[in-house]
Scaffold this motif. Structure first.
Motif, PDB file in Angstrom:
ATOM      1  N   ILE A 220       0.677  -1.027  -0.125  1.00 16.71           N
ATOM      2  CA  ILE A 220       0.085   0.259  -0.400  1.00 16.71           C
ATOM      3  C   ILE A 220       0.570   1.560  -0.125  1.00 16.71           C
ATOM      4  N   CYS A 221       2.122   1.118   0.663  1.00 16.99           N
ATOM      5  CA  CYS A 221       2.612   2.411   0.898  1.00 16.99           C
ATOM      6  C   CYS A 221       3.675   2.423  -0.562  1.00 16.99           C
ATOM      7  N   VAL A 222       3.751   1.513  -1.473  1.00 20.20           N
ATOM      8  CA  VAL A 222       4.613   1.755  -2.651  1.00 20.20           C
ATOM      9  C   VAL A 222       3.103   2.296  -3.992  1.00 20.20           C
ATOM     10  N   TYR A 223       2.036   2.462  -2.913  1.00 16.78           N
ATOM     11  CA  TYR A 223       1.268   2.511  -4.067  1.00 16.78           C
ATOM     12  C   TYR A 223       0.968   4.392  -3.628  1.00 16.78           C
ATOM     13  N   GLY A 224       0.991   4.405  -1.962  1.00 14.30           N
ATOM     14  CA  GLY A 224       0.783   5.551  -1.384  1.00 14.30           C
ATOM     15  C   GLY A 224       2.230   6.479  -2.198  1.00 14.30           C
ATOM     16  N   GLY A 225       3.188   5.978  -2.422  1.00 13.51           N
ATOM     17  CA  GLY A 225       4.412   7.211  -3.130  1.00 13.51           C
ATOM     18  C   GLY A 225       4.132   6.998  -4.426  1.00 13.51           C
ATOM     19  N   PHE A 226       3.323   6.440  -5.185  1.00 16.04           N
ATOM     20  CA  PHE A 226       3.144   6.431  -7.101  1.00 16.04           C
ATOM     21  C   PHE A 226       2.274   7.874  -6.535  1.00 16.04           C
ATOM     22  N   PHE A 227       0.902   7.384  -6.311  1.00 16.33           N
ATOM     23  CA  PHE A 227       0.231   7.963  -6.560  1.00 16.33           C
ATOM     24  C   PHE A 227      -0.828   8.735  -5.557  1.00 16.33           C
ATOM     25  N   GLY A 228      -1.611   7.512  -4.340  1.00 12.80           N
ATOM     26  CA  GLY A 228      -1.521   7.959  -2.840  1.00 12.80           C
ATOM     27  C   GLY A 228      -3.032   7.930  -2.977  1.00 12.80           C
ATOM     28  N   ALA A 229      -4.103   8.173  -4.301  1.00 13.06           N
ATOM     29  CA  ALA A 229      -5.338   8.502  -3.572  1.00 13.06           C
ATOM     30  C   ALA A 229      -5.964   7.422  -3.318  1.00 13.06           C
ATOM     31  N   ALA A 230      -6.767   6.589  -2.161  1.00 13.58           N
ATOM     32  CA  ALA A 230      -7.430   5.870  -1.807  1.00 13.58           C
ATOM     33  C   ALA A 230      -5.656   5.135  -0.728  1.00 13.58           C
ATOM     34  N   ALA A 231      -4.847   5.681  -0.842  1.00 10.34           N
ATOM     35  CA  ALA A 231      -4.010   4.129   0.238  1.00 10.34           C
ATOM     36  C   ALA A 231      -4.745   4.429   1.226  1.00 10.34           C
TER      37      ALA A 231
END
Length: 250
Positions: free
Chosen positions: A143-154
């Motif tokens: 989830i934090c990889v996704y958050g660092g990449f874009f973040g919405a809904a993380a």
């Protein structure tokens, strides 16, 4: 940047702080505002990440009562948050700008759907096992990889994870989410500040708005009907995703 842009970004930041408190989706208002003032998608995304550092500060400071007794859990999850945030930021900086622009509508649409889904509260029985802790850490990393990449809904994903795998109640899960995502976002922000094209004139009003909104959010959420607000946010996200999709693929 005009005064109109400054006011728009501040208002979007306040809305982002409130949205984050209601549904863990601050970027659904802050990122589009950066696009509206003329920033290209990648620059808007990195600028948004830097500004949201103040959203994390406000959210964590408002969650201090719920964080009592959670020191061990937070310390255990912070390494995964650090690694995930840095990896997501590196991923964003290595893919072509066109690829990110085409991915954004899909990410926003998925975020809007997630925000509309009901979040049940599941409290696990007994202390977490070693297996559960490992699985939880791996999920936090992803989830934090996704958050660092874009973040919405993380934030939505993280809150759902803690409610279903942790032993804490909703308020405690939300507080843990604020810290873990705040760490991941902070690491990504440092990477972007050093290696990316951050629009610092936009960071100031947006970040200050996020700080105000994230501090006001808990008090307002206690009185506002959460479900209708979440559905309104989701609808706005889907509309925006369609528009950006037409622009990117048309």
């Amino acid at each position: 940047m005009s005064w109109w842009h400054v006011l728009l970004l501040f208002a979007a930041g306040v809305g982002g702080g409130l949205c984050g408190s209601i549904a863990g989706l601050a970027s659904l208002t802050t990122y589009p505002a950066l696009l509206l003032v003329g920033l290209p998608p990648v620059t808007a995304n990195v600028t948004n990440t830097v500004a949201l550092v103040l959203n994390g500060v406000g959210s964590v400071s408002a969650s201090l009562p719920e964080l009592r007794g959670q020191r061990a859990a937070v310390i255990r999850l912070v390494p995964a948050a650090l690694l995930g945030g840095a990896a997501g930021a590196a991923l964003l900086l290595t893919i072509p700008a066109e690829g990110f622009e085409k991915a954004v509508p899909l990410l926003l649409a998925a975020s809007a759907v997630l925000i509309a889904l009901p979040q049940g509260e599941h409290v696990a029985d007994g202390p977490p096992s070693v297996t559960r802790r490992v699985v939880e850490s791996l999920c936090v990393l992803a989830i934090c990889v996704y958050g660092g990449f874009f973040g919405a809904a993380a934030g939505v994903l993280m809150l759902a994870l803690f409610l279903r795998m942790g032993s804490e109640a909703l308020a405690h899960a939300n507080a843990t989410k604020n810290v873990v995502l705040g760490v991941a976002n902070g690491v990504a922000a440092v990477v972007f500040a050093v290696f990316a094209d951050v629009e610092w004139l936009a960071v100031v009003p947006l970040g200050l708005g996020c700080l105000v909104g994230s501090r006001l959010g808990p008090a307002i959420v206690r009185r506002a009907p959460a479900r209708p607000v979440r559905l309104a946010i989701a609808l706005a996200g889907l509309v925006l995703a369609v528009k950006l999709g037409v622009d990117a693929y048309g």
